[in-house]
Design a protein around this motif. Structure first.
Motif, short mmCIF file in Angstrom:
data_model
loop_
_atom_site.label_atom_id
_atom_site.label_comp_id
_atom_site.label_asym_id
_atom_site.label_seq_id
_atom_site.Cartn_x
_atom_site.Cartn_y
_atom_site.Cartn_z
N VAL A 1 0.68 -1.10 0.23
CA VAL A 1 0.08 -0.02 -0.02
C VAL A 1 0.96 1.40 -0.10
N PHE A 2 0.38 2.23 -0.64
CA PHE A 2 1.33 3.48 -0.67
C PHE A 2 1.11 4.32 0.60
N GLU A 3 1.97 4.89 0.83
CA GLU A 3 1.97 6.03 2.03
C GLU A 3 0.82 6.79 2.00
N ASN B 1 -1.18 3.82 17.85
CA ASN B 1 -0.66 4.29 16.59
C ASN B 1 -1.70 4.50 15.53
N GLY B 2 -3.01 4.52 15.85
CA GLY B 2 -3.88 4.81 14.82
C GLY B 2 -4.61 3.58 14.22
N SER C 1 -4.79 6.02 7.41
CA SER C 1 -3.47 6.62 6.64
C SER C 1 -2.27 5.87 7.26
N VAL C 2 -1.59 5.17 6.43
CA VAL C 2 -0.33 4.41 6.93
C VAL C 2 0.73 5.16 6.55
N HIS C 3 2.04 4.82 7.39
CA HIS C 3 3.14 5.44 7.61
C HIS C 3 4.17 4.39 6.91
N ILE C 4 5.42 4.72 6.50
CA ILE C 4 6.66 3.89 6.38
C ILE C 4 6.63 2.92 7.47
N SER C 5 6.73 3.55 8.71
CA SER C 5 7.01 2.69 9.80
C SER C 5 6.25 1.67 10.13
N ASP C 6 4.81 1.62 9.47
CA ASP C 6 4.12 0.49 9.86
C ASP C 6 4.25 -0.93 9.09
N THR C 7 5.44 -0.64 8.20
CA THR C 7 5.65 -1.81 7.36
C THR C 7 6.23 -2.87 8.27
N SER D 1 1.94 -9.65 5.39
CA SER D 1 3.03 -8.82 5.44
C SER D 1 2.58 -7.53 4.71
N LEU D 2 2.52 -6.42 5.72
CA LEU D 2 1.97 -5.08 5.07
C LEU D 2 3.42 -4.36 4.89
#
Lengths: 112, 113
Positions: B13-15, B61-62, B80-86, B108-109
């Motif tokens: 998924v895109f940031e 964390n949302g 709304s995802v962030h890079i750190s959610d990987t 795996s996100l």
């Protein structure tokens, strides 16, 4: 506060060698203790759990064994490692129903 | 018998885009439901849990998850995802009659910049 320690973090062992992974819990008494394995590309598999000293339940027959010599110590062992024993091993503890598990940081075992 | 099914093994998924990680369960008794997160080369951490009461539970964390008994689901969402959610995300079930967790196979996100 409760903490869980698991070591070593990484381990490379030859086939046929013995294994001993240790897990200890601090800050609680009489926890339920668990060993899980996460193989590459697969989910978590429960290997052993213990509800008290000397009480071990095995969920999956395999090359591994577990022991609980003290209330807050849980050891995973093998006499002779197989290639298929490679994986990520996680120790966990819980105090009872509905509280979830608290996991250790894991040990990545590579058998070569 | 109890089981957990995570339908998607990988979710890119895109940031800043929304994401939903699906989890369905099967159990003949009442259950508690959990989501765990595993960041690269780390152990598992509890993200959120449903025990009783409000069917919508949230993490710090949302992330949020909603227990749907009729659909036997506990999907995880974030608007709304962030890079750190990987990370790898595991859905888990604990029945009120057993002594172990049942985990899904994980999703795996990967958040793409």
């Amino acid at each position: 506060s409760q903490t869980i320690h698991q070591w070593p973090a990484t381990l490379v062992q030859p086939v046929g060698s013995p294994l001993s992974l240790e897990c200890t819990v601090e800050g609680t008494s009489n926890p339920n203790l668990y060993w899980y394995r996460q193989a590459a590309g697969r989910g978590l598999q429960l290997l052993f759990y213990s509800v008290g000293i000397g009480q071990i339940s095995s969920e999956v027959p395999q090359n591994l064994s577990a022991s609980r010599p003290q209330d807050r110590q849980f050891i995973l062992s093998s006499k002779k490692l197989l290639l298929s024993d490679s994986g990520f091993y996680l120790c966990a503890w819980s105090v009872g129903w509905g509280y979830g598990y608290t996991f250790g940081s894991g040990t990545r075992l590579t058998v070569v | 018998a109890q089981s957990v099914t995570q339908l998607d093994s990988q979710v890119p998924v895109f940031e800043e885009a929304p994401v939903e990680l699906r989890c369905n369960y099967s159990s003949s008794v009442s259950v508690y439901l959990f989501w765990y997160v595993q960041y690269p080369n780390q152990g598992l951490q509890l993200l959120l849990k449903y025990l009783s009461g409000s069917t919508l539970v949230e993490s710090i964390n949302g992330f949020e998850a909603e227990f749907n008994k009729s659909q036997t689901s506990f999907h995880l969402r974030k608007p709304s995802v962030h890079i750190s959610d990987t990370a790898e995300y595991f859905c888990a079930l604990l029945s009120n009659t057993g002594n172990q967790f049942y985990f899904g196979t994980g999703t795996s996100l990967t958040v793409i910049p």
